[in-house]
Design a protein around this motif. Structure first.
Motif, short mmCIF file in Angstrom:
data_model
loop_
_atom_site.label_atom_id
_atom_site.label_comp_id
_atom_site.label_asym_id
_atom_site.label_seq_id
_atom_site.Cartn_x
_atom_site.Cartn_y
_atom_site.Cartn_z
N CYS A 2 0.85 -1.19 0.00
CA CYS A 2 0.00 0.00 0.00
C CYS A 2 0.89 1.24 0.00
O CYS A 2 1.76 1.39 0.86
CB CYS A 2 -0.90 -0.01 1.23
N SER A 3 0.69 2.11 -0.97
CA SER A 3 1.51 3.31 -1.07
C SER A 3 1.08 4.38 -0.07
O SER A 3 1.79 5.36 0.13
CB SER A 3 1.43 3.89 -2.50
N LEU A 4 -0.07 4.18 0.56
CA LEU A 4 -0.54 5.16 1.53
C LEU A 4 0.27 5.08 2.81
O LEU A 4 0.55 4.00 3.32
CB LEU A 4 -2.03 4.92 1.85
N HIS A 5 0.64 6.23 3.32
CA HIS A 5 1.30 6.32 4.61
C HIS A 5 0.36 5.76 5.68
O HIS A 5 -0.87 5.87 5.54
CB HIS A 5 1.63 7.79 4.90
N ASN B 206 -6.67 7.53 8.33
CA ASN B 206 -7.66 8.58 8.06
C ASN B 206 -8.68 8.16 7.01
O ASN B 206 -9.86 8.49 7.12
CB ASN B 206 -6.96 9.87 7.62
N ALA B 207 -8.22 7.41 6.00
CA ALA B 207 -9.14 6.93 4.96
C ALA B 207 -10.16 5.97 5.54
O ALA B 207 -11.37 6.07 5.26
CB ALA B 207 -8.35 6.27 3.84
N LEU B 208 -9.70 5.03 6.37
CA LEU B 208 -10.61 4.08 7.01
C LEU B 208 -11.56 4.80 7.96
O LEU B 208 -12.75 4.47 8.03
CB LEU B 208 -9.82 3.01 7.76
N PHE B 209 -11.05 5.77 8.69
CA PHE B 209 -11.90 6.55 9.61
C PHE B 209 -12.98 7.27 8.82
O PHE B 209 -14.17 7.25 9.21
CB PHE B 209 -11.03 7.55 10.38
N PHE B 210 -12.59 7.91 7.73
CA PHE B 210 -13.56 8.68 6.95
C PHE B 210 -14.67 7.79 6.40
O PHE B 210 -15.86 8.13 6.48
CB PHE B 210 -12.86 9.40 5.80
N LEU B 211 -14.29 6.64 5.84
CA LEU B 211 -15.28 5.77 5.22
C LEU B 211 -16.14 5.04 6.25
O LEU B 211 -17.37 4.98 6.11
CB LEU B 211 -14.58 4.75 4.31
N ASN B 212 -15.49 4.50 7.28
CA ASN B 212 -16.22 3.65 8.23
C ASN B 212 -16.93 4.44 9.32
O ASN B 212 -18.03 4.08 9.74
CB ASN B 212 -15.25 2.65 8.88
N VAL B 213 -16.31 5.53 9.78
CA VAL B 213 -16.91 6.31 10.88
C VAL B 213 -17.68 7.51 10.33
O VAL B 213 -18.89 7.64 10.55
CB VAL B 213 -15.84 6.76 11.88
N ASP B 214 -16.98 8.38 9.62
CA ASP B 214 -17.65 9.60 9.14
C ASP B 214 -18.88 9.29 8.30
O ASP B 214 -19.97 9.81 8.55
CB ASP B 214 -16.67 10.45 8.33
N VAL C 52 -4.20 1.98 18.29
CA VAL C 52 -2.92 1.55 18.86
C VAL C 52 -2.54 0.15 18.35
O VAL C 52 -1.36 -0.13 18.08
CB VAL C 52 -2.95 1.60 20.40
N HIS C 53 -3.52 -0.72 18.14
CA HIS C 53 -3.22 -2.05 17.58
C HIS C 53 -2.92 -1.96 16.08
O HIS C 53 -2.08 -2.72 15.57
CB HIS C 53 -4.38 -3.00 17.84
N TYR C 54 -3.56 -1.04 15.41
CA TYR C 54 -3.28 -0.81 13.99
C TYR C 54 -1.83 -0.38 13.80
O TYR C 54 -1.10 -0.92 12.96
CB TYR C 54 -4.25 0.25 13.46
N GLN D 131 -14.77 14.95 14.86
CA GLN D 131 -14.28 13.90 15.75
C GLN D 131 -13.06 13.21 15.14
O GLN D 131 -12.18 12.73 15.87
CB GLN D 131 -15.38 12.87 16.01
N GLN D 132 -13.01 13.14 13.81
CA GLN D 132 -11.84 12.55 13.16
C GLN D 132 -10.59 13.38 13.47
O GLN D 132 -9.53 12.83 13.78
CB GLN D 132 -12.04 12.44 11.65
N VAL D 133 -10.74 14.70 13.38
CA VAL D 133 -9.61 15.58 13.70
C VAL D 133 -9.16 15.37 15.14
O VAL D 133 -7.96 15.23 15.43
CB VAL D 133 -10.00 17.06 13.47
N PHE D 134 -10.14 15.31 16.07
CA PHE D 134 -9.80 15.14 17.49
C PHE D 134 -9.14 13.79 17.75
O PHE D 134 -8.07 13.71 18.37
CB PHE D 134 -11.06 15.26 18.35
N LEU D 135 -9.78 12.71 17.30
CA LEU D 135 -9.32 11.37 17.66
C LEU D 135 -8.00 11.00 16.98
O LEU D 135 -7.10 10.43 17.63
CB LEU D 135 -10.40 10.34 17.33
#
Length: 323
Positions: free
Chosen positions: A43-46, A52-60, A88-90, A162-166
């Motif tokens: 995966c070329s993503l940092h 952040n991508a997973l957070f946006f899709l799954n949470v946001d 932390v596990h990720y 919340q994404q920004v905060f967490l």
């Protein structure tokens, strides 16, 4: 038919439904990441970008859609305690993050679990062990404020923010798993600050819980309620639970700084600024009931806002006001 029994059954059904939703909603991200590890995808993503991508899709997006369907954004409040554990596990297992101190990693993972269990316990205790019985009162107030626009405003106000905060406050968890440096005295300091934060927040929330319960019992008996909690930690701070929570995040910021990544303090700073705003809202709310207003104003004059300190005399403030 007994309508009370019907309400109990409906309540139990809703509780079980919300519990099932809460357990199922993170599965898309978890399954994707397990597949990612199993097949060693390149995966070329940092790691931070992928998080952040997973957070946006799954949470946001996903949480937001569920919140719209349920007309309640209760789930993000619960997942505040879960997402840092997932993060932390990720970070600890991501293939790109292999060079870090094993002991520091395990201590941070353990502390994050203890923090999450404490906060989850307080959440369910406060909600009388129900899932999704109500959403955060701040979201309810905003729902009334924005009216018909709330459906789209909520996406940014509840989830993107919340994404920004967490992600921000969890940056030290990333640094711990991306820098290999021997354990030193500053690690011990950071861990001690984190531990103090967990302990202070636990006792503050427990004292508040018993105060609310005693007032409820007094009300049921027809007795006058006590306007303010001014015992225990609350004698020395108006918001000791917020103080404890800040200690936890600033303790993690010390770990990030110690590993040469002082920029990670920005997450703890954002959280402190957020809590400052929340403190203002909470205190305005505390002054609304007439039975409590005068007593709380006196409490504000004599008691420190966050940092526990000795109480001052109200006469001292009055004399300053008159000079």
């Amino acid at each position: 038919m007994d309508m009370g029994a019907v309400r109990v059954r409906n309540g139990r059904g809703s509780n079980l439904k919300n519990a099932a939703i809460a357990f199922l909603v993170p599965l898309p991200s978890i399954i994707f990441y397990l597949k990612f590890l199993q097949h060693h995808y390149t995966c070329s993503l940092h790691p931070l970008l992928l998080a952040n991508a997973l957070f946006f899709l799954n949470v946001d997006l996903f949480f937001w859609l569920i919140g719209l369907l349920q007309s309640s954004h209760w789930m993000i409040d619960l997942y505040w305690t879960v997402i840092p554990v997932l993060l932390v596990h990720y970070y600890a297992t991501h293939p790109a993050l292999r060079h870090y101190n094993w002991w520091r990693s395990r201590v941070v993972i353990l502390m994050t679990w203890v923090w999450a269990i404490r906060l989850s316990h307080n959440y369910f205790r406060r909600e009388r062990w129900q899932w999704g019985a109500r959403e955060d009162w701040r979201f309810t107030d905003m729902r009334r404020q924005y009216g018909r626009h709330w459906w789209w405003v909520s996406f940014f106000a509840v989830y993107v923010s919340q994404q920004v905060f967490l992600i921000g406050v969890s940056l030290p968890l990333y640094v711990v798993h991306s820098v290999d440096k021997p354990w030193n005295v500053w690690d011990s300091v950071g861990v001690a600050v984190c531990a103090c934060g967990i302990v202070v927040a636990y006792y503050a929330d427990t004292q508040l819980h018993y105060f609310v319960r005693r007032n409820y019992e007094r009300k049921e008996l027809g007795l006058p309620v006590v306007p303010n909690l001014e015992e225990g930690l609350w004698r020395y701070s108006r918001h000791p639970n917020y103080f404890g929570e800040q200690l936890w995040w600033w303790g993690l910021a010390i770990l990030g700084w110690n590993l040469g990544q002082g920029w990670t303090f920005v997450g703890a700073l954002i959280n402190t600024m957020c809590l400052a705003y929340v403190t203002k809202l909470v205190e305005a709310r505390m002054l609304q009931p007439e039975y409590r207003a005068n007593a709380y104003r006196l409490y504000q004059k004599t008691t420190s806002v966050w940092i526990p300190w000795f109480r001052s005399s109200p006469l001292k403030h009055d004399s300053k006001k008159n000079t």
